[in-house]
Design an enzyme around this catalytic site. Sequence first.
Site, short mmCIF file in Angstrom:
data_model
loop_
_atom_site.label_atom_id
_atom_site.label_comp_id
_atom_site.label_asym_id
_atom_site.label_seq_id
_atom_site.Cartn_x
_atom_site.Cartn_y
_atom_site.Cartn_z
CG ASP A 16 -2.12 0.85 1.07
OD1 ASP A 16 -2.36 1.37 -0.05
OD2 ASP A 16 -2.84 1.05 2.06
N GLY A 19 0.02 5.38 -4.43
CA GLY A 19 -0.64 6.63 -4.83
C GLY A 19 -0.08 7.81 -4.04
NE ARG A 29 -4.43 6.68 -7.10
CZ ARG A 29 -4.28 6.44 -5.80
NH1 ARG A 29 -4.07 7.44 -4.97
NH2 ARG A 29 -4.36 5.23 -5.32
CG ASN A 64 -7.66 -2.24 -5.83
OD1 ASN A 64 -6.69 -2.97 -5.68
ND2 ASN A 64 -7.97 -1.32 -4.93
NE ARG A 184 -2.94 -1.75 4.46
CZ ARG A 184 -4.19 -1.79 4.07
NH1 ARG A 184 -4.98 -2.75 4.52
NH2 ARG A 184 -4.69 -0.90 3.24
NE ARG A 190 -8.17 0.06 5.85
CZ ARG A 190 -8.08 1.37 6.13
NH1 ARG A 190 -8.27 1.79 7.36
NH2 ARG A 190 -7.81 2.25 5.19
CB SER A 192 -7.64 -4.27 3.11
OG SER A 192 -7.60 -3.03 3.77
C1 FPP Z 1 -1.91 0.12 -3.47
O1 FPP Z 1 -1.44 1.45 -3.42
C2 FPP Z 1 -1.35 -0.55 -4.63
C3 FPP Z 1 -2.08 -1.13 -5.66
C4 FPP Z 1 -3.53 -1.13 -5.73
C5 FPP Z 1 -1.38 -1.72 -6.82
C6 FPP Z 1 -0.19 -2.55 -6.47
C7 FPP Z 1 0.54 -2.92 -7.69
C8 FPP Z 1 1.88 -2.92 -7.80
C9 FPP Z 1 2.84 -2.63 -6.70
C10 FPP Z 1 2.46 -3.35 -9.08
C11 FPP Z 1 2.76 -4.81 -8.96
C12 FPP Z 1 2.64 -5.49 -10.24
C13 FPP Z 1 2.53 -6.83 -10.41
C14 FPP Z 1 2.54 -7.38 -11.78
C15 FPP Z 1 2.38 -7.77 -9.29
P1 FPP Z 1 -2.52 2.62 -3.43
O2 FPP Z 1 -2.71 3.05 -4.85
O3 FPP Z 1 -3.75 2.17 -2.71
O4 FPP Z 1 -1.77 3.74 -2.63
P2 FPP Z 1 -2.46 4.87 -1.73
O5 FPP Z 1 -3.00 4.15 -0.52
O6 FPP Z 1 -1.29 5.75 -1.38
O7 FPP Z 1 -3.50 5.54 -2.53
#
Ligand code: FPP
Length: 246
Positions: A16, A19, A29, A64, A184, A190, A192
């Site tokens: 996590d 973004g 993002r 997502n 995490r 959490r 999730s």
């Molecule tokens: C959560 O960060 C991350 C994701 C929803 C995507 C995770 C994907 C990768 C790390 C790429 C991995 C690729 C493969 C092929 C396994 P967020 O966007 O929720 O971050 P935020 O909480 O800061 O908004």
Amino acid sequence: MTNTAEIPTHIAIVMDGNGRWAQKRKRPRTFGHQAGLKALRKIVEHAGKSGVRELTVFAFSSENWSRPKKEVGRLMDLFMRALDRETKELHENGVRIRFIGDLAAFAPEMQQKIDSAMTQTAENRKMTLNVAANYGGRWDIVNAARKTAEAVANGQIMLDEVDENYFSRQAALGDSSNPDLFIRTGGEMRISNFLLWQCAYTEFYFTPVLWPDFAPAVLDEAIATYQSRERRYGLTGEQIKDRYSA
Ligand code: FPP
């Protein structure tokens, strides 16, 4: 001395903070997701060298899909490119790739790439990388319940033979050991909807580090914390001492 002095066999990770990492840099993002992929590449390599046998990462949750269409589209592109680019190297390094989740929801081209990566690496045993995509822990449990009900209805198993072991094998990662350590990043504390069934006795490690900044040293720190814990599985500390000194 307790059993956690060992390197965890199986680590589950909620990656996590991509973004926020990008927003801090005033970038879109998607830039954060690209950096997240780079971090993952380093962590797979480092985990393998450290003796971790299995990594399960949450790449895309069932929830997502509700993100802005553009972000979802870019994430799908990133997954496809990652499959194209990374499979060969993972294969050369003895890594088996598996996907868990409701994969039927993905575009046929992506399903094909997933299939091909899984088939190509199926015999590798140095390490297993499980990628959870369109995965949800409740979906997983319902799916396992359906499979169990079907087996009972077909007479493959008697209802009173259905126990935790049988049920576990119907859930995702049914042929793996349960995660020893759940990490995490990104500061949220959490689960999730990740691996709900499989994490019944897993040790949890939360860190404010955003996923793209999750360097090998942070993994070492998480492992060291895990090693300092005592896993009791509902027993007393004394019982555990007796068991592991025997
Ligand atoms: C959560 O960060 C991350 C994701 C929803 C995507 C995770 C994907 C990768 C790390 C790429 C991995 C690729 C493969 C092929 C396994 P967020 O966007 O929720 O971050 P935020 O909480 O800061 O908004």
